[in-house]
Design a protein around this motif. Structure first.
Motif, PDB file in Angstrom:
ATOM      1  N   LYS A  48     -11.385  -0.140   8.516  1.00 31.90           N
ATOM      2  CA  LYS A  48     -10.622  -1.345   8.848  1.00 31.90           C
ATOM      3  C   LYS A  48      -9.266  -1.271   8.169  1.00 31.90           C
ATOM      4  O   LYS A  48      -9.182  -1.160   6.961  1.00 31.90           O
ATOM      5  N   ASN A  49      -8.210  -1.301   8.972  1.00 32.91           N
ATOM      6  CA  ASN A  49      -6.876  -1.223   8.396  1.00 32.91           C
ATOM      7  C   ASN A  49      -6.364  -2.600   8.012  1.00 32.91           C
ATOM      8  O   ASN A  49      -6.722  -3.598   8.625  1.00 32.91           O
ATOM      9  N   TRP A  50      -5.510  -2.633   7.020  1.00 32.97           N
ATOM     10  CA  TRP A  50      -4.883  -3.890   6.643  1.00 32.97           C
ATOM     11  C   TRP A  50      -4.031  -4.390   7.809  1.00 32.97           C
ATOM     12  O   TRP A  50      -3.235  -3.640   8.362  1.00 32.97           O
ATOM     13  N   PRO A  51      -4.189  -5.652   8.160  1.00 39.27           N
ATOM     14  CA  PRO A  51      -3.406  -6.168   9.289  1.00 39.27           C
ATOM     15  C   PRO A  51      -1.912  -6.280   8.953  1.00 39.27           C
ATOM     16  O   PRO A  51      -1.508  -6.184   7.794  1.00 39.27           O
ATOM     17  N   LEU A  52      -1.138  -6.495  10.006  1.00 41.15           N
ATOM     18  CA  LEU A  52       0.309  -6.597   9.875  1.00 41.15           C
ATOM     19  C   LEU A  52       0.717  -8.067   9.734  1.00 41.15           C
ATOM     20  O   LEU A  52       0.152  -8.932  10.402  1.00 41.15           O
ATOM     21  N   SER A  72       8.332  -6.946   8.299  1.00 41.33           N
ATOM     22  CA  SER A  72       6.883  -7.087   8.296  1.00 41.33           C
ATOM     23  C   SER A  72       6.281  -6.130   7.280  1.00 41.33           C
ATOM     24  O   SER A  72       6.970  -5.262   6.744  1.00 41.33           O
ATOM     25  N   LEU A  73       5.007  -6.327   7.013  1.00 44.66           N
ATOM     26  CA  LEU A  73       4.295  -5.406   6.118  1.00 44.66           C
ATOM     27  C   LEU A  73       2.794  -5.537   6.324  1.00 44.66           C
ATOM     28  O   LEU A  73       2.333  -6.458   6.989  1.00 44.66           O
ATOM     29  N   HIS A  74       2.065  -4.599   5.771  1.00 37.47           N
ATOM     30  CA  HIS A  74       0.606  -4.641   5.867  1.00 37.47           C
ATOM     31  C   HIS A  74       0.011  -5.205   4.579  1.00 37.47           C
ATOM     32  O   HIS A  74       0.483  -4.880   3.489  1.00 37.47           O
ATOM     33  N   ALA A  86      -4.044  -6.984   2.994  1.00 36.23           N
ATOM     34  CA  ALA A  86      -5.436  -7.315   3.317  1.00 36.23           C
ATOM     35  C   ALA A  86      -5.585  -8.794   3.667  1.00 36.23           C
ATOM     36  O   ALA A  86      -6.361  -9.156   4.544  1.00 36.23           O
ATOM     37  N   ASP A  87      -4.840  -9.662   2.969  1.00 34.00           N
ATOM     38  CA  ASP A  87      -4.922 -11.087   3.285  1.00 34.00           C
ATOM     39  C   ASP A  87      -3.580 -11.761   2.993  1.00 34.00           C
ATOM     40  O   ASP A  87      -2.642 -11.107   2.532  1.00 34.00           O
ATOM     41  N   GLU A 126      -2.602 -13.857   0.778  1.00 32.93           N
ATOM     42  CA  GLU A 126      -2.163 -13.869  -0.615  1.00 32.93           C
ATOM     43  C   GLU A 126      -1.494 -12.539  -0.981  1.00 32.93           C
ATOM     44  O   GLU A 126      -0.421 -12.515  -1.593  1.00 32.93           O
ATOM     45  N   MET A 127      -2.129 -11.455  -0.560  1.00 33.72           N
ATOM     46  CA  MET A 127      -1.552 -10.141  -0.838  1.00 33.72           C
ATOM     47  C   MET A 127      -0.265  -9.939  -0.054  1.00 33.72           C
ATOM     48  O   MET A 127       0.693  -9.319  -0.543  1.00 33.72           O
ATOM     49  N   ASP A 143       7.705  -8.142  -3.510  1.00 34.15           N
ATOM     50  CA  ASP A 143       8.194  -6.847  -3.997  1.00 34.15           C
ATOM     51  C   ASP A 143       9.026  -6.093  -2.966  1.00 34.15           C
ATOM     52  O   ASP A 143       9.944  -5.371  -3.314  1.00 34.15           O
ATOM     53  N   VAL A 144       8.656  -6.253  -1.690  1.00 37.09           N
ATOM     54  CA  VAL A 144       9.356  -5.456  -0.681  1.00 37.09           C
ATOM     55  C   VAL A 144      10.677  -6.118  -0.272  1.00 37.09           C
ATOM     56  O   VAL A 144      11.674  -5.439  -0.075  1.00 37.09           O
ATOM     57  N   TYR A 145      10.676  -7.443  -0.176  1.00 39.52           N
ATOM     58  CA  TYR A 145      11.852  -8.091   0.413  1.00 39.52           C
ATOM     59  C   TYR A 145      12.701  -8.940  -0.532  1.00 39.52           C
ATOM     60  O   TYR A 145      13.760  -9.410  -0.134  1.00 39.52           O
ATOM     61  N   SER A 203       7.746  -0.192   9.121  1.00 39.69           N
ATOM     62  CA  SER A 203       7.450  -1.355   9.976  1.00 39.69           C
ATOM     63  C   SER A 203       8.411  -1.430  11.150  1.00 39.69           C
ATOM     64  O   SER A 203       8.015  -1.840  12.238  1.00 39.69           O
ATOM     65  N   ARG A 205      19.761  -3.179   5.172  1.00 37.89           N
ATOM     66  CA  ARG A 205      19.139  -3.429   3.864  1.00 37.89           C
ATOM     67  C   ARG A 205      19.143  -2.165   3.013  1.00 37.89           C
ATOM     68  O   ARG A 205      19.455  -2.206   1.826  1.00 37.89           O
ATOM     69  N   MET A 255      -9.793  -4.985   1.478  1.00 35.76           N
ATOM     70  CA  MET A 255     -10.148  -5.496   2.807  1.00 35.76           C
ATOM     71  C   MET A 255     -11.494  -6.212   2.756  1.00 35.76           C
ATOM     72  O   MET A 255     -11.652  -7.300   3.314  1.00 35.76           O
TER      73      MET A 255
END
Lengths: 96, 318
Positions: A5-9, A27-29, A31-32, A34-35, A42-44, B87, B156, B303
């Motif tokens: 199961k991959n982490w959703p987008l 966007s990013l991947h 698990a939920d 909160e994550m 951190d990314v944006y 992405s 960016r 997950m």
């Protein structure tokens, strides 16, 4: 690999400062949700780009189809009467 | 769709790009446009991810806290750049997993420069100054490329990249003005990184197979040779300023062209590295694949935890 199961987008929206709207940043991947929030931080927003973050799982977004852009958006093009410049007023009229 | 209809759409599509309109993910696009973009964007993303490895090598051994926080931040930026680009690439209908698979299986390429080793601290200076410098020259024109998500990611990336180059140059400057041993370290790093940095801007125009189409799609605004000349012309005075010598006996200012003439590039070396025979190709892939595989249990656990939490929430709601 098949049952993996991959982490959703997730789509990330950031308010850069109070008074401005949230804007789509990318966007990013994750698990939920909160994550997704933590990763979005951190990314944006590594350089004070934001004061508030929204995350929405990408699959929950319904987007219009560009192939239907004609029927969707063209009807607005010939409705010039929706703009103030459509109305002829004499120059003497002030404050309008 | 009939062949004629497709032809028609293609003509309209090319006209949109010629008018400087942006293409967005759900717009119709020729299959070749999609494929070319997946190739270039993923290659770019992979380069950012693999690019963390040569520098990660020095984080624990940075000579001061100031250098350490800067290097950490730079490597973190590269992770970020990789993520923006992955992405953006996924908007073209390829999954992150497929992209990783292509990298890990060797099907997809990444910038050949990262297959050189970083053997001394001065290499952190040379990489920031030269490799990021060459990357900026490559990347700035992409902020205006035709594919919207790519262009936005590049805006960016470019904003963040300039700190990388400046921190690298500062390291070189400090060493070049230091003890004779330190200056020698800096010169040695320049000697090793100069030519690979020139190669990084891609094969000569005569050899470059993708140039014409890429120019049309604004995936490229200047040819590789023009970019290389620009890089040389702006870097040579920087080296002079800190008293280092560019390792090219044929380098000479050409008054007429208002540009530097430079020596022959060893393209055999370039193609060897591209084909996987560079000094660090195996090492880089081993580290990357290792990190991915060893992290699998963490991804799975996250997950599973998310699903459990979700199930609990649903149960409470009933």
């Amino acid at each position: 690999m098949s049952d993996k199961k991959n982490w959703p987008l997730w789509e990330i929206f950031v308010r850069s400062k109070n008074g401005l709207e949230h804007r789509h940043f990318g966007s990013l991947h994750a698990a939920d949700a909160e994550m997704a929030l933590e990763n979005a931080r951190d990314v944006y927003t590594r350089r004070n780009e934001g004061v508030s973050i929204w995350v929405v799982e990408s699959k929950n977004i319904t987007a219009s189809n560009p192939e239907h852009n004609g029927e969707m958006f063209e009807p607005a093009q010939d409705k010039v009467y929706r703009h103030p410049t459509f109305y002829d007023l004499p120059d003497e009229v002030k404050h309008m | 769709m009939s062949e004629e209809q497709i032809k028609n759409l293609e003509v309209q599509f090319e006209a949109r790009i010629a008018r400087d309109e942006k293409i967005e993910p759900k717009d119709w696009m020729p299959e070749k446009y999609r494929k070319t973009h997946i190739r270039q964007m993923s290659q770019h993303a992979h380069s950012e991810i693999v690019g963390m490895l040569p520098e990660g090598n020095w984080i624990t051994r940075a000579p001061s806290l100031r250098r350490k926080v800067a290097l950490l931040a730079k490597v973190q930026d590269e992770a970020g750049h990789g993520l923006y680009l992955y992405s953006a690439c996924e908007t073209l209908g390829i999954s992150r997993d497929e992209l990783y698979d292509q990298l890990h299986s060797g099907k997809a390429k990444y910038s050949s420069i990262f297959n050189y080793p970083t053997v001394t601290w001065a290499d952190m200076g040379a990489v920031g100054w030269l490799v990021d410098g060459a990357a900026i020259i490559n990347q700035v024109p992409l902020c205006n490329t035709s594919y919207g998500p790519y262009a936005r990611a590049m805006v960016r990336v470019c904003k963040e990249e300039s700190f990388h180059q400046r921190q690298g140059f500062e390291i070189m400057m400090k060493l070049a003005n230091g003890t004779p041993e330190q200056k020698e370290l800096a010169q040695d790093a320049l000697n090793r990184w100069w030519w690979p940095s020139l190669m990084m801007l891609g094969p000569t125009d005569a050899e470059s197979i993708h140039t014409e189409q890429s120019m049309k799609w604004k995936l490229k605004r200047k040819s590789n040779d023009d970019l290389r000349q620009q890089f040389i012309d702006q870097t040579v005075p920087q080296a002079e300023l800190i008293g280092l010598t560019i390792p090219d006996p044929d380098l000479k200012w050409n008054e007429e062209r208002q540009s530097y003439d430079f020596g022959e590039i060893n393209w055999d070396e370039f193609w060897q590295v591209v084909k996987g025979h560079g000094p660090m190709n195996k090492e880089r892939m081993k580290a990357r694949v290792g990190a991915w595989e060893e992290g699998e249990w963490v991804r799975d656990a996250a997950m599973a935890h998310a699903e459990k939490k979700q199930a609990r929430k649903q149960k409470q709601a009933i």
